[in-house]
Design a protein around this motif. Structure first.
Motif, short mmCIF file in Angstrom:
data_model
loop_
_atom_site.label_atom_id
_atom_site.label_comp_id
_atom_site.label_asym_id
_atom_site.label_seq_id
_atom_site.Cartn_x
_atom_site.Cartn_y
_atom_site.Cartn_z
N LEU A 288 -36.97 -3.26 -19.57
CA LEU A 288 -36.55 -1.97 -20.12
C LEU A 288 -35.29 -1.52 -19.40
CD1 LEU A 288 -39.65 -2.16 -20.84
CD2 LEU A 288 -39.66 0.31 -20.86
N ILE A 289 -34.27 -1.17 -20.19
CA ILE A 289 -32.96 -0.80 -19.64
C ILE A 289 -32.68 0.66 -19.96
CG2 ILE A 289 -30.48 -1.23 -19.76
CD1 ILE A 289 -31.15 -4.13 -20.58
N LYS A 290 -32.30 1.41 -18.92
CA LYS A 290 -31.88 2.79 -19.08
C LYS A 290 -30.70 3.04 -18.15
CE LYS A 290 -31.99 7.04 -20.56
NZ LYS A 290 -31.67 7.36 -21.97
N GLY A 291 -29.56 3.45 -18.72
CA GLY A 291 -28.37 3.63 -17.90
C GLY A 291 -27.99 2.31 -17.25
N ASP A 292 -27.75 2.33 -15.94
CA ASP A 292 -27.40 1.09 -15.25
C ASP A 292 -28.61 0.50 -14.51
OD1 ASP A 292 -27.73 2.88 -13.18
OD2 ASP A 292 -25.91 2.28 -12.10
N GLN A 293 -29.83 0.94 -14.89
CA GLN A 293 -31.06 0.48 -14.24
C GLN A 293 -31.86 -0.41 -15.19
OE1 GLN A 293 -32.10 1.66 -10.83
NE2 GLN A 293 -29.88 1.95 -10.97
N ILE A 294 -32.54 -1.39 -14.60
CA ILE A 294 -33.42 -2.26 -15.38
C ILE A 294 -34.78 -2.32 -14.71
CG2 ILE A 294 -32.59 -4.38 -14.24
CD1 ILE A 294 -32.99 -5.76 -17.02
N TYR A 295 -35.83 -2.13 -15.51
CA TYR A 295 -37.22 -2.16 -15.06
C TYR A 295 -37.87 -3.40 -15.66
CZ TYR A 295 -36.37 2.89 -14.35
OH TYR A 295 -35.86 4.11 -13.98
N GLU A 307 -42.75 -5.47 -8.21
CA GLU A 307 -42.32 -4.85 -6.95
C GLU A 307 -40.83 -5.04 -6.74
OE1 GLU A 307 -43.48 -4.97 -2.17
OE2 GLU A 307 -44.59 -6.20 -3.62
N GLY A 308 -40.18 -3.99 -6.28
CA GLY A 308 -38.74 -4.05 -6.01
C GLY A 308 -37.89 -3.51 -7.14
N TYR A 309 -38.52 -3.16 -8.27
CA TYR A 309 -37.77 -2.63 -9.41
C TYR A 309 -38.05 -1.15 -9.58
CZ TYR A 309 -36.47 -7.36 -10.64
OH TYR A 309 -35.92 -8.62 -10.61
N PRO A 310 -37.06 -0.43 -10.15
CA PRO A 310 -35.89 -0.92 -10.88
C PRO A 310 -34.77 -1.40 -9.96
CG PRO A 310 -35.85 1.47 -10.79
CD PRO A 310 -37.15 1.04 -10.19
N LYS A 311 -33.90 -2.23 -10.54
CA LYS A 311 -32.68 -2.67 -9.91
C LYS A 311 -31.52 -2.31 -10.83
CE LYS A 311 -34.61 -6.62 -7.33
NZ LYS A 311 -34.54 -8.10 -7.12
N THR A 312 -30.30 -2.47 -10.33
CA THR A 312 -29.15 -2.22 -11.18
C THR A 312 -28.93 -3.42 -12.11
OG1 THR A 312 -27.53 -3.20 -9.67
CG2 THR A 312 -28.08 -0.86 -9.35
N LEU A 313 -28.27 -3.16 -13.23
CA LEU A 313 -27.93 -4.24 -14.15
C LEU A 313 -27.02 -5.27 -13.49
CD1 LEU A 313 -27.27 -2.15 -17.39
CD2 LEU A 313 -29.09 -3.83 -17.07
N LYS A 314 -26.17 -4.80 -12.60
CA LYS A 314 -25.27 -5.72 -11.88
C LYS A 314 -26.07 -6.69 -11.02
CE LYS A 314 -21.24 -7.16 -10.33
NZ LYS A 314 -20.32 -7.90 -11.20
N ILE A 319 -24.05 -7.70 -15.16
CA ILE A 319 -23.25 -6.94 -16.10
C ILE A 319 -23.12 -5.51 -15.60
CG2 ILE A 319 -23.98 -8.34 -18.06
CD1 ILE A 319 -25.83 -6.08 -18.89
N GLU A 320 -22.09 -4.83 -16.09
CA GLU A 320 -21.85 -3.44 -15.70
C GLU A 320 -21.72 -2.58 -16.95
OE1 GLU A 320 -19.35 -2.82 -12.03
OE2 GLU A 320 -18.60 -4.80 -12.65
#
Length: 415
Positions: A288-295, A307-314, A319-320
């Motif tokens: 699931l992607i919201k803004g620059d975060q991915i879950y 564990e450890g999520y969300p992280k940035t898309l980068k 990708i940015e």
């Protein structure tokens, strides 16, 4: 006589139980068609609205002549490996079990509970099915006091857990992948594997599971008209379940048998609080992607955040920027990310580190959501969609496909 009939029409039959008055159910179960039955004593209610009727009008053996004027527990079997049992309804009374299909008692029933479900106690309080993917295997949860007996349908093994934080359940119900313990006129939603309770409970069942004067019904979500559809995201997971996201809500297509309803995204993915921009499924996980975060959530046993999520898309995909839509085709490992209105950027999910390895323009802009399946790729834009045979044709093509109107068969909207 005419006056009496008129009073009954206006006020209802006083001899019938009224669930809107606040009662404790004996059992709740759907049948093979998805019709839900609520049981109390010798009566039942069909669905979420309407008056009580005698149970033996639907299941003729549920009467005092057969010494089963009520049921202790009931559930609908989920066992696709054995179609002789799949979708049958099981009723429990004292030490007996009754199996029905199409509202007809199966030959050889009633039986002793131990004959059909060895290791399961008698005089149960409640029971509910738990399919694989929501539980670790196709299972049945049997409730007695604070004990929960988890019965593995294939191995017939029983594991007993104590969920003392839950009230004693007089009925249990699985509805749209969620699990509810009914007690008094209230219910508490729980996780079928851990028994965990999230949110503020108990809640009054009259606000959610029946239509009563002066009480609300559900979240107030209505199925949208196809002509007014606007998706934020759509995906089909490895189990074949298709999820549609719009605003703070989601719907699941394969639950139409139990009624197509919208629920808040946080009911299933509790960490995602502001809706989603895009979503895709891969390797029994949902992204699931919201803004620059991915879950990223594990698909097994009722989605749990890794564990450890969300992280940035980068960090995760290399990708940015924000994402308009994303999709992965079945049995492939490339995620196609649509950004900036009309750019499709491909990332190999097996690569380390993950980087963009193709960046091409699209003939359509902007895109709300995308899904890849057996019929090719569907790009959704408002109430229309564009179909392409493959990702290659989409990437190489420069001609815009002819738009088609979204239909109820596709996403469950109202035509």
């Amino acid at each position: 006589t005419q006056l009496f009939r008129k009073e009954v029409e206006l006020c209802g039959d006083a001899s019938l139980p009224d669930r809107c008055a606040g009662i404790e159910f004996d059992a709740i179960t759907p049948d093979e068609k998805g019709n839900t039955f609520f049981f109390k004593g010798a009566h039942l209610w069909k669905g979420f609205a309407g008056p009580a009727v005698l149970s033996n009008e639907s299941f003729k053996e549920l009467d005092d002549i057969h010494h089963i004027g009520h049921v202790d527990a009931a559930f609908r079997m989920h066992n696709k490996d054995n179609l002789d049992d799949h979708d049958h309804i099981y009723f429990f009374l004292d030490d007996k079990v009754f199996s029905y299909y199409n509202h007809t008692l199966e030959d050889g029933y009633p039986k002793g509970i131990q004959d059909d479900f060895p290791g399961v106690p008698t005089h149960l309080d409640a029971a509910v099915e738990c399919p694989q993917g929501e539980c670790m295997t196709d299972s049945v949860l049997f409730f007695k006091g604070n004990d929960v007996h988890v019965y593995d349908i294939s191995t017939k093994a029983v594991k007993t857990k104590q969920w003392s934080h839950l009230p004693v359940c007089t009925a249990a119900f699985r509805w749209l992948e969620h699990y509810y313990c009914f007690h008094g006129n209230n219910f508490t939603r729980f996780h079928p594997v851990s028994g965990e309770v999230n949110g503020t409970y108990p809640k009054d069942a009259r606000n959610y599971f029946m239509r009563c004067p002066n009480f609300g019904h559900g979240a107030g979500h209505k199925v949208p008209k196809c002509s007014e559809t606007k998706l934020d995201a759509i995906t089909t997971d490895d189990a074949g379940k298709t999820y549609l996201f719009s605003g703070p809500n989601y719907m699941r297509l394969d639950t139409r048998r139990d009624g197509l309803h919208g629920f808040q995204i946080t009911r299933t993915w509790k960490e995602v609080t502001q809706g989603v921009d895009a979503v895709f499924s891969y390797d029994n996980k949902i992204y699931l992607i919201k803004g620059d975060q991915i879950y990223i959530y594990k698909g097994a046993a009722h989605y749990t955040l890794i564990e450890g999520y969300p992280k940035t898309l980068k960090e995760e995909l290399g990708i940015e920027g924000t994402v308009d839509a994303a999709f992965v085709c079945p049995n492939e490992h490339i995620v196609h990310i649509i950004q900036d209105g009309n750019r499709m950027r491909d990332v190999d999910l097996t690569a380390t580190p993950r980087v963009i390895n193709r960046d091409v323009p699209l003939p359509i802009s902007p895109i709300d959501a995308a899904l890849c399946g057996a019929d090719g790729i569907n790009l959704f834009k408002g109430s229309e969609y564009y179909n392409y045979e493959s990702a290659m044709i989409l990437a190489m093509g420069r001609i815009r496909a002819i738009p088609k109107p979204v239909t109820s068969a596709m996403i469950g909207c109202e035509d």
